[in-house]
Every structure is written in structure tokens, then in C-alpha cells.
Design a protein around this motif. Structure first.
Motif, short mmCIF file in Angstrom:
data_model
loop_
_atom_site.label_atom_id
_atom_site.label_comp_id
_atom_site.label_asym_id
_atom_site.label_seq_id
_atom_site.Cartn_x
_atom_site.Cartn_y
_atom_site.Cartn_z
N PHE A 78 -32.63 34.80 39.76
CA PHE A 78 -31.81 33.71 40.28
C PHE A 78 -30.33 34.11 40.30
CE2 PHE A 78 -29.21 29.92 39.20
CZ PHE A 78 -29.33 29.25 40.42
N ALA A 79 -29.86 34.70 39.20
CA ALA A 79 -28.46 35.10 39.12
C ALA A 79 -28.13 36.16 40.16
CB ALA A 79 -28.17 35.64 37.72
N SER A 80 -29.04 37.12 40.32
CA SER A 80 -28.81 38.21 41.27
C SER A 80 -28.76 37.70 42.70
CB SER A 80 -29.92 39.25 41.11
OG SER A 80 -29.61 40.43 41.81
N LEU A 81 -29.68 36.81 43.05
CA LEU A 81 -29.71 36.30 44.42
C LEU A 81 -28.56 35.33 44.70
CD1 LEU A 81 -33.49 35.91 45.27
CD2 LEU A 81 -31.93 37.81 45.69
N CYS A 82 -28.09 34.63 43.67
CA CYS A 82 -26.87 33.81 43.85
C CYS A 82 -25.72 34.69 44.37
CB CYS A 82 -26.46 33.18 42.52
SG CYS A 82 -27.23 31.59 42.18
N ALA A 83 -25.56 35.84 43.73
CA ALA A 83 -24.49 36.76 44.14
C ALA A 83 -24.78 37.36 45.51
CB ALA A 83 -24.34 37.86 43.09
N ALA A 84 -26.03 37.77 45.74
CA ALA A 84 -26.38 38.45 46.98
C ALA A 84 -26.23 37.54 48.20
CB ALA A 84 -27.80 38.99 46.89
N VAL A 85 -26.69 36.29 48.09
CA VAL A 85 -26.60 35.39 49.24
C VAL A 85 -25.15 34.95 49.44
CG1 VAL A 85 -27.46 33.26 50.29
CG2 VAL A 85 -28.99 34.64 48.88
N GLY A 86 -24.39 34.85 48.35
CA GLY A 86 -22.96 34.59 48.49
C GLY A 86 -22.26 35.69 49.27
#
Length: 378
Positions: free
Chosen positions: A83-91
Motif C-alpha cells: 500500500f505504501a509503495s503504490l501510494c508513492a508510485a501512483v502519486g
């Protein structure tokens, strides 16, 4: 991770997130999605804003820092790390929107939680001022806690193209479809919407993402071709989970060795087998870390040539293959205690296997893309 390596703000904060995530890992598994306490910790640590442009209050940070931070969270819970990684990636992906769209997405600050429907599962009809978007997207991790979703759809035009569309919460429906063996806590349910108007300024061309040509790009992280970077955000949670499995296995086997003088049904403890299992598995986890570190270094260079884009894809898939093999070996040799559903080792085994099954981390695709590019002479 090496002691003291990359002790930046996000990496430092990630150790707190890791502890919070570990404490709520069983709850997230049972809920089949991120729990509020963990979501708050992830956002407070700075994952959502990590790759948001500085002009919108973000950190415009790097991949090296992100990998270390995500892996640290993964030691506590692979689902929270995902979840943390995809928060950054989609941002990061949202930075490719036109200026008006970026301003709208981050109107309330850079900590908006963005999730992605990355499969081209929708259809967009051109209308005055924008698009009418409909479709159903599977595997949208964290969708229940999203402020915005970035969804891929094909345009219904004379010459169709693929675009991403930013839509706010409240405009889409969440469909409960996430019933899995591993990565249960990611809440990767399906998202559906029907005939939702998306203004033109909230649409971006997939071709720009692939090429790494963000408008007004002022940071290296916004000049990276998508395929040079997307694998690392998927692989980093497995690195942390693999490290946690190794630690748990070591504790279990140390206790077993302390009792090796006792008579057991299975006979005396095989010390050589234990040593070889530990050394090989630890070595493979170290190799995976080295591969992902190199991938991050390449991505952090900004513009990436095609050969290195393909090598990054290969390396991410290979790293996860190494991690999956190491974790599987550790699980099979850990004994009955590790079979408990709530044990760190059992959860790590399920989660790493789940990550390794992701379509974006299959070795064949990455290896053939790399080999054909190199062997053809570019």
C-alpha cells in the motif's frame, strides 16, 4: 538493510510504520484491506507525498529512498508495504496530468491517497470538454481508503489510444472481490463506474508515462519511463517480507539447536543442513537487495535508455524470483511452528508467493525483452 544506509526522513519514519503495521497485520488480513491506523501512519510518514512534484508540496523524492523505506515497512507487514509503495508510485504517475489536473488532485495538499487501476479495463467516449468514462477495474489496491483513483481506459475514437483518468472518491463503486491466500491486507478489490464525466485536464496519455515525459518535470523521478520504474515498487515489499522471514526462521532454528541434545522423533538436528539453508537463503535475499538497489540507481538517473529500461524489468523479476525461492526454502525447513496461520513466517511465505505471482514481475517477459534488445544490437 545495511546499518545507517539511506537514513533519510522517509526511511527513518518507515521504522515506525513497520512497527504499527506489524501490530495490525492480523487485523488487516482479517479485514482484507488496510486498517485506518496503518493508513494514517503511512500517510504521516510521507509515502503519499514522496513523488508528488515540489510545486504541489511534495518531496519529488527518489527510488533509492523509496525502496529502503518500503522494504522496512515490509519487515512488519508486506500488505502495508505494498500500500505504501503504490501510494508513492501512483502519486508519481499523477504528476503527468496537465497543470490544472495536478492542481485539482492536490488541492488539499500532497498527502492525498491515490490508487491505480492500471489495466486498460475501461472505455472513454469523447465529449465536449473531456470524456465519459465507464468500466470495471480489478485489483485496485487500497481502493477503499482512496481520495482519488487513476484509471486506465481505451478511448473510443477513430484512432483509439490508452489514457489514464483521475476520478475522485464518491464517483466510483467498490466491489468486494479480494479473497486471496496472500497479500490479503492490500484490499485490492475491484472498482466500477458508469458514464462518469472526466474533464480533459484530468486525463493523461499513456504514451507520456511510457516515455517518461511529464509536463513541467523538474525532478528526476518525473523523467523516468514507466517500465524502468514500475517493477521496483512491486518488488520492494517482497524484499522486506523476505528479510522478516529470515529473522523469524533464525529465531526458530536457534531454539531448535539449543535443544539438540534432546531425543526427538525426527532424530538429531542436522546442523549442516541448517547452515546451508541459512547461508543460501540469506545470500539470495542479499542478491535481491543488490539488484533492486541497482534498479533504483538507474531510475534515479532520470532519463533511462531502452537497454537499461529492459534490464530494470529483468532485474526486478529476478529479484522477486530469488526472494520467493529463499522464502519457500525457509518455510519448508522451519518445522510445524511456522505452519501456524498467524506466524510471521507463514504470512511472509503467503505474501511473497502472492507478490511473485504478479503479472508485472514475471521473469519470462522481462528476460525476453532484455535479451532481444541486447542481442539485436539495440
Amino acid at each position: 538493510m545495511s546499518p545507517g544506509a539511506g537514513r533519510t526522513a522517509l526511511v527513518t519514519a518507515s521504522s515506525v510504520v513497520s512497527k504499527v503495521a506489524a501490530a495490525h497485520a492480523a487485523e488487516a488480513d482479517a479485514a482484507r484491506g488496510p486498517v485506518t491506523t496503518v493508513v494514517d501512519a503511512v500517510v504521516e510518514a510521507g509515502f503519499a507525498r514522496h513523488m508528488v512534484p515540489a510545486a504541489h508540496g511534495g518531496a519529488a523524492g527518489g527510488f533509492g529512498e523509496l525502496v529502503r523505506a518500503v522494504a522496512e515497512v515490509g519487515r512488519g507487514c508486506a500488505s502495508a508495504a505494498w500500500f505504501a509503495s503504490l501510494c508513492a508510485a501512483v502519486g508519481r504517475m499523477a504528476a503527468y496530468l496537465p497543470a490544472e489536473g495536478r492542481a485539482e488532485v492536490w488541492a488539499d495538499g500532497p498527502d492525498a491517497v491515490l490508487v491505480g487501476g492500471l489495466l486498460p479495463a475501461g472505455t472513454a467516449e469523447p465529449v465536449a470538454g473531456g470524456w465519459r468514462l465507464s468500466g470495471r477495474w480489478p485489483y485496485v489496491s487500497g481502493v477503499a481508503v482512496a481520495d482519488w483513483a487513476l484509471l486506465c481506459g481505451k478511448t473510443a475514437e477513430e484512432t483509439p489510444s490508452a489514457k489514464f483518468f483521475a476520478v475522485p472518491k464518491g464517483t466510483f463503486e467498490i466491489i468486494d472481490t479480494w479473497h486471496t491466500v496472500g497479500m490479503r491486507g492490500t484490499g485490492s478489490h475491484s472498482l466500477a463506474l458508469e458514464d462518469v464525466f472526466v474533464p480533459a485536464h484530468r486525463a493523461l496519455d499513456t504514451a507520456d508515462l511510457m516515455a517518461g515525459t511529464a509536463p513541467d518535470a523538474a525532478a528526476a523521478c518525473h523523467s523516468v519511463p514507466l517500465k524502468a520504474a514500475n517493477g521496483i515498487t512491486l518488488a520492494a515489499p517482497a524484499l522486506g517480507a523476505g528479510s522478516a522471514v529470515l529473522t523469524r526462521w533464525s529465531d526458530l532454528l536457534s531454539a531448535k539447536l539449543a535443544k539438540q541434545g534432546q531425543t526427538v522423533i525426527s532424530g538429531p538436528v542436522d546442523r549442516t543442513g541448517i547452515d546451508l539453508t541459512f547461508a543460501r537463503s540469506a545470500g539470495e535475499i542479499d542478491l535481491a537487495e543488490l539488484l533492486l538497489t541497482r534498479v533504483a540507481e538507474v531510475a534515479d538517473s532520470g532519463a533511462v535508455p531502452p537497454e537499461l529500461v529492459a534490464r530494470n524489468q529483468r532485474d526486478c523479476a529476478l529479484a522477486v524470483e530469488l526472494l520467493s525461492g529463499a522464502v519457500d526454502r525457509l518455510f519448508r525447513s522451519a518445522g510445524s511452528t511456522a505452519q501456524d496461520e498467524g506466524d510471521v513466517l507463514a504470512r511472509g511465505w503467503r505474501d511473497v508467493a502472492g507478490i511473485a505471482g504478479h503479472s508485472g514481475l514475471q521473469f519470462t517477459a522481462g528476460a525476453t525483452a532484455y535479451a532481444r534488445l541486447v542481442l539485436s544490437g539495440g
